[in-house]
Design an enzyme around this catalytic site. Structure first.
Site, PDB file in Angstrom:
ATOM      1  CE  LYS A 162     -61.525   6.076 -41.357  1.00 39.53           C
ATOM      2  NZ  LYS A 162     -62.140   5.523 -39.701  1.00 39.53           N
ATOM      3  CG  ASP A 180     -60.154  10.036 -40.063  1.00 31.25           C
ATOM      4  OD1 ASP A 180     -59.843  10.240 -39.062  1.00 31.25           O
ATOM      5  OD2 ASP A 180     -62.049   9.676 -40.062  1.00 31.25           O
TER       6      ASP A 180
END
Length: 289
Positions: free
Chosen positions: A10, A136
């Site tokens: 990401k 995350d």
């Protein structure tokens, strides 16, 4: 039985820190999106009650420090699974890079083991479990593009951002996320305009996305590691449409619309930096299939 699961990296298009919470975490608002740079996770069912981690990357721990190991252990303990798993991690995402590689590996393990062990959990249930492993991991369970709040575990889906190239460069250093947050003066920072970024994504406005990127951790990491600032300057000099550090760094990425400019940035950085990648945005969420 074996399963292969992709674990994409990401990037943070926006990263804001609002305040430090009583539990010691920081309250954040982040816009994250997945990119086409991914680890490959192979899960093999074992009859013996064991969790085995295999990787040829010497920076990947093969014990309980590994987040994919923690994901498997959490599922085993929570659902009384008496079978085991061998987890082979083929790394493509740089380690300790601000790209959520370890978190994405854990999320891929959760999605894959849900199938391998026939748990029948929903994506929301997997994301809730992921929040117990790392900040995350919840986002990485879903993938795609999202606004993340809280300590990163409160996820609101967004549409994919405008299509473009992403050129990433990671210097040969590691950054301690805890150290960066410790040095951050929450009262002395300017905040990125998260709502403007959301609006640009929803209207497919590439220029709006580029003008709205921001990361409040950037100044801290740049002050500690001047090579990160040098990469940013190189990307700007080669004509990137937007340049930002991802997470707590040290990876810097540029958003680039045109192929020719992407090649210029990529080739220009390869003589300057060890790990350079040119990939596309993914933007679409994972499914349970």
């Amino acid at each position: 039985m074996k399963l292969l699961v992709k674990a994409p990296a990401k990037i943070n298009l926006s990263l804001d820190v609002l305040h430090k919470r009583p539990d010691g975490y920081h309250e954040v608002e982040m816009i994250m999106t997945t990119i086409d740079l991914a680890d490959r996770i192979e899960l093999e069912l074992l009859e013996q009650d064991a969790i085995l981690i295999n990787s040829h990357n010497r920076f990947v721990p093969d014990d309980q420090r590994n987040l994919a190991y923690q994901a498997a252990r959490l599922l085993k303990e929570r659902f009384n699974i008496d079978k085991g798993v061998s987890i082979t991690i083929e790394k493509a995402i740089p380690v300790a890079a601000g790209l959520a590689g370890g978190s994405s590996d854990a999320a891929a393990a959760l999605r894959g083991l849900n199938k391998l062990w026939n748990l029948g959990l929903s994506m929301d249930e997997l994301a809730q479990l992921g929040s117990e492993i790392g900040s995350d991991v919840s986002f990485c369970v879903y993938g795609g593009t999202a606004l993340a709040k809280g300590r990163g575990e409160l996820i609101a889906e967004l549409p994919p951002p405008p299509t473009c190239w992403v050129v990433l460069a990671k210097p040969f250093i590691g950054v301690s996320t805890a150290e960066v947050y410790r040095r951050l003066d929450v009262n002395g920072i300017g905040h990125p305009d998260i709502n403007r970024m959301i609006s640009a994504i929803k209207t497919n406005d590439f220029e709006g996305v580029c003008s709205s990127v921001g990361n409040v951790l950037e100044d801290v990491t740049l002050s500690l590691y001047p090579e990160v600032a040098q990469i940013k300057e190189q990307m700007k000099r080669f004509g990137a449409d937007a340049v930002l550090m991802s997470g707590s760094g040290p990876t810097v990425f540029s958003l680039v619309k045109h192929d020719s400019r992407m090649h210029r940035i990529y080739n220009g950085l390869r003589g300057f930096c060890d790990q350079v990648f040119a990939v596309r945005l993914l933007g679409e969420r994972h499914t349970l299939d």
